[in-house]
Scaffold this motif. Structure first.
Motif, short mmCIF file in Angstrom:
data_model
loop_
_atom_site.label_atom_id
_atom_site.label_comp_id
_atom_site.label_asym_id
_atom_site.label_seq_id
_atom_site.Cartn_x
_atom_site.Cartn_y
_atom_site.Cartn_z
N LEU A 1 0.85 -1.19 0.00
CA LEU A 1 0.00 0.00 0.00
C LEU A 1 0.88 1.24 0.00
N PRO A 2 0.55 2.24 -0.82
CA PRO A 2 1.32 3.49 -0.81
C PRO A 2 0.86 4.39 0.33
N MET A 3 1.72 5.31 0.70
CA MET A 3 1.39 6.23 1.79
C MET A 3 0.18 7.09 1.47
N ARG A 4 -0.09 7.34 0.18
CA ARG A 4 -1.21 8.23 -0.15
C ARG A 4 -2.55 7.67 0.28
N ARG A 5 -2.64 6.36 0.56
CA ARG A 5 -3.88 5.80 1.10
C ARG A 5 -4.28 6.48 2.41
N PHE A 6 -3.29 6.99 3.15
CA PHE A 6 -3.53 7.50 4.50
C PHE A 6 -3.62 9.02 4.56
N ARG A 7 -3.35 9.70 3.45
CA ARG A 7 -3.56 11.13 3.30
C ARG A 7 -2.88 11.96 4.39
N PRO A 8 -1.59 11.70 4.67
CA PRO A 8 -0.91 12.51 5.67
C PRO A 8 -0.46 13.85 5.08
N ASN A 9 -0.29 14.83 5.95
CA ASN A 9 0.35 16.08 5.54
C ASN A 9 1.87 15.98 5.58
N VAL A 10 2.37 15.28 6.59
CA VAL A 10 3.82 15.16 6.79
C VAL A 10 4.18 13.69 6.92
N VAL A 11 5.21 13.27 6.18
CA VAL A 11 5.75 11.92 6.30
C VAL A 11 7.20 12.03 6.74
N VAL A 12 7.58 11.26 7.77
CA VAL A 12 8.96 11.25 8.23
C VAL A 12 9.51 9.83 8.09
N ASP A 13 10.84 9.73 8.02
CA ASP A 13 11.46 8.43 7.74
C ASP A 13 11.90 7.71 9.01
N SER A 14 11.04 7.69 10.00
CA SER A 14 11.31 6.95 11.23
C SER A 14 11.45 5.47 10.93
N GLU A 15 12.52 4.85 11.41
CA GLU A 15 12.72 3.43 11.15
C GLU A 15 11.97 2.55 12.14
N GLU A 16 11.70 3.04 13.34
CA GLU A 16 11.01 2.25 14.35
C GLU A 16 9.50 2.31 14.11
N PRO A 17 8.87 1.19 13.81
CA PRO A 17 7.44 1.22 13.51
C PRO A 17 6.62 1.74 14.69
N PHE A 18 5.74 2.67 14.41
CA PHE A 18 4.77 3.18 15.37
C PHE A 18 5.41 3.84 16.59
N ALA A 19 6.65 4.27 16.44
CA ALA A 19 7.28 5.02 17.52
C ALA A 19 6.48 6.29 17.81
N GLU A 20 5.82 6.84 16.78
CA GLU A 20 5.08 8.09 16.95
C GLU A 20 3.93 7.96 17.94
N ASP A 21 3.49 6.72 18.22
CA ASP A 21 2.43 6.54 19.22
C ASP A 21 2.81 7.15 20.56
N GLY A 22 4.09 7.10 20.88
CA GLY A 22 4.53 7.56 22.20
C GLY A 22 5.02 8.99 22.23
N TRP A 23 5.02 9.67 21.09
CA TRP A 23 5.50 11.05 21.08
C TRP A 23 4.47 11.98 21.72
N THR A 24 4.96 12.99 22.38
CA THR A 24 4.10 14.07 22.87
C THR A 24 4.40 15.38 22.17
N ARG A 25 5.63 15.51 21.67
CA ARG A 25 6.04 16.68 20.90
C ARG A 25 6.99 16.23 19.79
N VAL A 26 7.04 17.00 18.71
CA VAL A 26 8.01 16.74 17.65
C VAL A 26 8.41 18.09 17.07
N ARG A 27 9.68 18.21 16.71
CA ARG A 27 10.19 19.43 16.08
C ARG A 27 10.46 19.11 14.61
N LEU A 28 9.77 19.80 13.72
CA LEU A 28 9.91 19.61 12.28
C LEU A 28 10.57 20.86 11.72
#
Length: 273
Positions: free
Chosen positions: A179-206
């Protein structure tokens, strides 16, 4: 981590536009979901039930101006700044005032969708607050479902595609295309290698801008529609239900709210505090 994609969706539920850079405004990326198609009662219409919306390419031409391209009619330019009719529209649980700029645009979308519809423009996004359960009183959002931006990671998508392959093999089915990422319609995609690490984030600096990560994003049937063919399938919801289900919902990506405005670019670093 770095930003690998930036996407805007000028008209809610239409085809996304991948861009190299984008301005972050308090309510989301500039040009993102400031337009929406509604029915005659003012209720939001989306590609969940009207997949033909995904065939529309909308190009921002400046504040309040838009070019529409679709397979059913000649291109049309719309200027929301010339609108003089204000209407009240419903976006899920939100009621907000918007402008109805063009009966020509209404007819253009009506021909595509084969029903009576309106195209509306949110001329002032300061009118629509985010869900107070997760946002602050001053937080605002455009016509996005609930929050200013959606962030997803390549590592999470890779894991999801691996799970889909595992499930297909268990069922004795042919291995599907990833499945391509466009299925999920994100505004921002980052190349995090750890799957679903973003579940635990409270802040991120872009780039140089700070964002609050307010909640994971629960996913709907729109993710099961191929944006190119409009065919519907069982994935990714079947696999998300197996591996990413809680609170009677399935989850992919996270909603974020900007604490600063400025410009993001593909290649900008993504860091955690």
């Amino acid at each position: 981590m770095r930003i690998t994609q930036l996407n805007i969706y000028p008209v809610k539920s239409t085809r996304g536009r991948e861009v190299d850079d984008a301005v972050v405004e308090p309510w989301g990326l500039a040009g993102d979901r400031r337009w929406m198609v509604v029915d005659g009662e003012g209720d939001v219409l989306t590609a969940r039930i009207l997949p033909r919306l995904l065939t529309v390419r909308a190009t921002p031409l400046g504040e309040g101006r838009l070019r529409l391209d679709g397979p059913h009619a000649e291109p049309l330019e719309v200027d929301g700044t010339q609108a003089d009719e204000r209407v009240t529209v419903q976006v899920w649980r939100s009621r907000v005032e918007a402008m109805r700029p063009s009966t020509d645009a209404d007819g253009w979308f009506g021909k595509l969708l084969e029903r009576d519809v309106r195209l509306v423009w949110l001329d002032d996004p300061r009118r629509r607050p985010v869900d107070p359960e997760y946002g602050r009183d001053e937080d605002r959002v455009s016509f996005a479902d609930a929050y200013p931006l959606l962030l997803a990671s390549t590592g999470s998508l890779q894991q999801l595609n691996d799970w889909i392959v595992e499930g297909a093999l268990e069922r004795g089915e042919a291995v599907p295309e990833p499945l391509p990422m466009r299925r999920f319609r994100p505004n921002v995609v980052v190349d995090s290698e750890e799957p679903f690490a973003e579940d635990g984030w409270t802040r991120v600096r872009l780039g140089g801008l700070d964002f609050r990560v307010v909640k994971p994003c629960d996913r709907c049937v729109l993710t099961t529609i191929d944006p190119e063919t409009l065919e519907k399938g069982k994935e990714p919801l079947r696999t998300l239900a197996r591996h990413r289900r809680w609170d009677q919902k399935v989850w992919f990506g996270v909603n974020i709210i900007p604490d600063q405005t400025g410009r993001l670019r593909v290649g900008d670093p993504a860091t955690l505090p």
